[in-house]
Enzyme design. Structure first.
Site, mmCIF file in Angstrom:
data_model
loop_
_atom_site.group_PDB
_atom_site.id
_atom_site.type_symbol
_atom_site.label_atom_id
_atom_site.label_comp_id
_atom_site.label_asym_id
_atom_site.label_seq_id
_atom_site.Cartn_x
_atom_site.Cartn_y
_atom_site.Cartn_z
ATOM 1 N N LYS A 130 0.815 -1.495 0.527
ATOM 2 C CA LYS A 130 -0.023 0.309 0.389
ATOM 3 C C LYS A 130 0.989 1.445 0.267
ATOM 4 O O LYS A 130 2.136 1.060 0.612
ATOM 5 C CB LYS A 130 -1.373 -0.180 1.319
ATOM 6 C CG LYS A 130 -1.476 0.839 1.535
ATOM 7 C CD LYS A 130 -2.455 1.361 2.523
ATOM 8 C CE LYS A 130 -4.059 1.661 2.473
ATOM 9 N NZ LYS A 130 -4.616 1.279 4.245
ATOM 10 N N SER A 214 -9.859 1.361 3.170
ATOM 11 C CA SER A 214 -8.288 2.264 1.998
ATOM 12 C C SER A 214 -7.021 1.189 1.220
ATOM 13 O O SER A 214 -6.285 1.743 0.366
ATOM 14 C CB SER A 214 -7.764 3.229 2.531
ATOM 15 O OG SER A 214 -7.030 2.697 3.591
ATOM 16 N N SER A 238 -9.220 -1.013 6.782
ATOM 17 C CA SER A 238 -9.109 -0.729 5.793
ATOM 18 C C SER A 238 -8.287 -2.031 4.956
ATOM 19 O O SER A 238 -7.655 -1.887 3.359
ATOM 20 C CB SER A 238 -8.021 0.038 5.725
ATOM 21 O OG SER A 238 -9.006 1.647 5.889
#
Lengths: 562, 562
Positions: A130, A214, A238
């Site tokens: 990420k 996310s 997330s």
């Protein structure tokens, strides 16, 4: 004339695309002309060997790469290719560094050739990250235009380009190949992934829908098999949301289990409800593999927030000794599951209800105990926990938007309305209340010992991770199913269960919504739009039960044929 | 006419004394007529059998009480008697509940008689508790007049009288006998113990001096052998200071090791630097005994802040495998100690320097490695960490004083000057900075691997816990030696080393004070006043190293003959 932030964003967006070799460029059809870009659709651009490699789970890949049967280079190149396709189809990447990855892969192959043994347990395994991780010579924007060309919004120093997050160092030491960083919603505070650089990240299984957030870039990328396993972060769902929306396994470990040190973050320093880092991937064994590899690096010596908790085989054995293998005559005991279909605030949509039914019926059929989970009301847990996100009155987030003047996406525009910061007293009162709520929940959990018949309290809670299979754009209106887990700091593993079938998962016309919030979610479900979407659930365990919960998730996944 | 708070305080003070049976009342000579009330002085009021029992360490007591050789009742009565004397000589108790203790003891004896086995590992062991623990039918004032007759300042409910802190439940389940609660400074934020109820708690070894704080009642009580082991709390040194000032062993465990659930506290909910609970007592084996007994109760199932970390024998073995026993030919390796005599902010006084020398020389003589500890500057650690105490601008503390209108003792009057609360952003920034400071310290610690020659980084830091052997009243002006350990959340065990000898520990006339703050401490040392006082040091280990640090402390204690 475009605004300065628009020019910067466009340039960055184009630079990402330009990092994809020409021969890997494809035309991306409009979403509505090709909703599902997984499977056969993406296969058209790949060789059978590339398909074979990229559809192998992380745990099976390392069986090949740590024994010299597959070269790290070939594996890396296959995933780079597929990741490049995935990005073009879903907008899932922020940073592409394929040539650095291939250099790493070649050096790993050289290592193997020289020593006839792997560098570490992740030798030759591509891992996506990420866009909160700092990787040498790679930018970190976290989706903020204002961070382009900076180090977390500050001027770069001589050290910035070589700085790496602690976990990056550990993954490299274990032999992993890092090759891309994945998309996030700016602020990180959304279950959809959208920002002014790469736009909206689509769900590859059904491009009517969000890939989640996310860690949405991870979800879309791994969902398309552009990576076998990757790391996201989770402060309200997330990791689990994109795992669930893309038919993957994903774990939210408890705080302090894995190293967050040296990563970019939003509202860093808020320590009432901590963001945690954890993997999502195509198999439970893959998640276990990377977690074990990290714990072998003793991250507690390098990250002050990590606890000295090596991998505990005994917690896994507690499960396997009860279950044996699925279908084994060797099952010597029963697990007990608490089923929590609805939190009473917002009800799950029909496909999610069906998923609960599938899992519950299978577990009963296998002889396990399933009881109703009747915890203290989640409402107080949610309202108290979410206060931690508003402690700074949006100060952090707003100051980053101010760097570039870019607008907030509607999904996070609530930050506009925040202003007043919490005071020290108010934060302390919230912390006290959070501790009380944890204690009440813990007491309830302990009390289930009297109803399970196994001599133990409930082993895991079966519950939705969202009220819908995936969110429709700008329609993610309720986070309660994922967020309570963060507030209580529990361990949760997402398990893919089924796919929406528009012929089966009809709208329940008799449903009486609880209130307007519930009605909003109810109204958002449309079988035509959702057809084919992945439907997943989470298995929630107590705090710091990563070994046990992975074992249970693996068992349940196998039981339902995933 | 006395003010209302004075009347209330007096009544409470008298009630404490009245809880002492008439036959145990004594005359307390003025301090300057009898500085040392330990040993022979207190023995005059005790039978030889009472002396034998009360001068037995906790670990040796349970050898007798768990095998039926000593009755719980006899042991309890002896400690009650000696505790009653201790209170009259030092003002160390807030709550006396001897008859409840004797009832418990009798029921334990009955249990043993019936089952021929103990109730648990602490069967029949008297344990004293700092006045933050809630015990059924016993008040908790924490030294606040405003809390008299209330439950933590709030109106009592039907549940208040029966409410018990989680650890109290666990200690009872393990067979402990609770018999008194000990004095604290109001607010808990002082290294001296003083409040408007019991006045000032004196150091029994030298009544010119403070018994320490904030667990000062524990220190004085156990220092006089009125309890074999007790529990205090520590947010800036509050276990270690009274342990050190009274010649005892005491451990500050890292946060999350032992259950704080259900205890009263100051500034509850401040979670940047957590107060922790831990034991102090007359032997390391006694500390180990009570910690192991608690961990066997699996406190992580009952306190949401406790980590699932059972007692780890392997961490102890790592030490014993290196050291063997003191003087053994079996010593197969070396420990490495970092010696940190002065933090460069305030220098230690002569007796403390001599204590460092005693320990260092003995360890070198035994063949261990001692290197200089040259950490990142402690100044930033202290200034950043102490911010957490001012987050609420004194709101909590001032509101409690306002309940009764009582004045603050000079030792905590700095709260008067606080006003402004920290904001959410400021607290977050502090948390980030604290994490960075922890990371820097951790990196330094790791780096010592290159200088120890043992293949490991430094095992423990030898360092003062205060610049003086004990504080003189109203002269505790520097907390840096204890507080850095809290800020970094390290494990620390206090070890008694020696006693001040006015003929040896002369004022160093050549000493050039660093600054005014240092001069203040330097000027406070007077061999005539300090003669006889206990001098102790702490052994500091990394986070969550309780097993290892107790093993090292036990080894060092034996090595120097304590």
């Amino acid at each position: 004339m475009p605004k300065e932030w628009e020019t910067l964003a466009k340039k960055k967006r184009e630079a990402i695309l330009e990092a994809i070799p020409q021969e890997w460029r494809i035309n991306n059809p409009p979403n509505d002309q090709q909703l599902d870009v997984t499977g056969a659709y993406i296969h058209q651009y790949l060789t059978p060997r590339e398909v074979e490699i990229t559809e192998t789970t992380a745990d099976d890949i390392v069986k090949q790469t740590t024994t010299g049967r597959w070269s790290a280079e070939e594996v890396t190149r296959a995933f780079c290719h597929r990741a490049a396709l995935a990005h073009q189809l879903t907008n899932c990447l922020h940073e592409i560094f394929f040539s650095a990855a291939l250099t790493t892969a070649k050096s790993l192959d050289a290592h193997y050739a020289q020593h006839n043994k792997p560098l570490g347990p992740l030798h030759g395994l591509p891992i996506s990250l990420k866009d909160q991780f700092h990787v040498r010579d790679v930018e970190t924007t976290m989706g903020y235009v204002g961070w382009i060309g900076t180090f977390e919004g500050r001027e770069r120093t001589a050290k910035s380009p070589i700085f790496e997050s602690e976990m990056v160092r550990e993954l490299r030491d274990a032999g992993a190949v890092l090759f891309c960083k994945t998309a996030v919603p700016h602020t990180l505070m959304s279950g959809e992934t959208v920002n002014n650089i790469i736009g909206y990240t689509w769900n590859p299984r059904n491009r009517n829908l969000s890939a989640g957030g996310s860690s949405g870039g991870e979800g879309a990328l791994i969902g398309l098999r552009g990576s076998p396993v990757g790391f996201g972060t989770d402060i309200g769902g997330s990791i689990r949301i994109p795992a669930g929306f893309n038919g993957l396994y994903g774990i939210r470990p408890s705080g302090g289990r894995l190293p967050y040190e040296g990563m970019a973050n939003s509202m860093d320093g808020q320590n009432s409800v901590l963001s945690v880092v954890g993997p999502l991937g195509t198999s439970v064994a893959g998640l276990r593999l990377v977690i074990k590899a990290l714990l072998e690096r003793r991250p507690w010596l390098y990250d002050p927030l990590v606890l000295e908790l090596p991998w505990r085989d005994e917690l896994e054995r507690e499960v396997s000794e009860v279950t044996g293998k699925v279908g084994d005559a060797g099952m010597v005991g029963k697990l007990c599951f608490g089923v929590f279909e609805s939190d009473g605030i917002v009800g799950p949509t029909p496909p999610v209800r069906r998923a609960v039914k599938i899992v519950v019926e299978k577990l009963k059929e296998l002889g396990h105990v399933v009881v109703e989970w009747k915890p203290p009301p989640h409402k107080a847990i949610l309202s108290e926990g979410m206060k931690s996100w508003w402690y700074d009155g949006g100060h952090d987030v707003k100051s980053v938007f101010a760097l570039s003047g870019e607008p907030m996406a509607p999904q996070v525009a609530f930050y506009q309305d925040l202003e007043k910061e919490f005071s020290g007293s108010e934060i302390a009162a919230t912390n006290v209340r959070l501790r009380q709520l944890k204690k009440e929940y813990m007491d309830y959990w302990n009390s289930t010992e009297t109803v399970t018949g196994t001599g133990r309290p409930v082993d895991a809670i079966i519950t939705p991770l969202a009220p819908f299979p995936a969110a429709r754009p700008e329609m993610y209106s309720y986070y309660g199913y994922s967020t309570w887990v963060n507030v209580l700091d529990y361990t949760s593993v997402v398990v893919p269960v089924t796919n929406v079938d528009k012929e089966v998962d009809l709208v329940d016309k008799d449903y009486v919504p609880i209130d307007e919030g519930d009605k909003k979610v109810y109204d958002s479900y449309d079988p035509e739009i959702y057809d084919g979407a992945h439907v997943s659930l989470q298995l929630v365990g107590r705090r710091l039960q990563e070994e046990k919960m992975l074992a249970i998730a693996e068992y349940v996944g196998k039981a339902i044929g995933k």
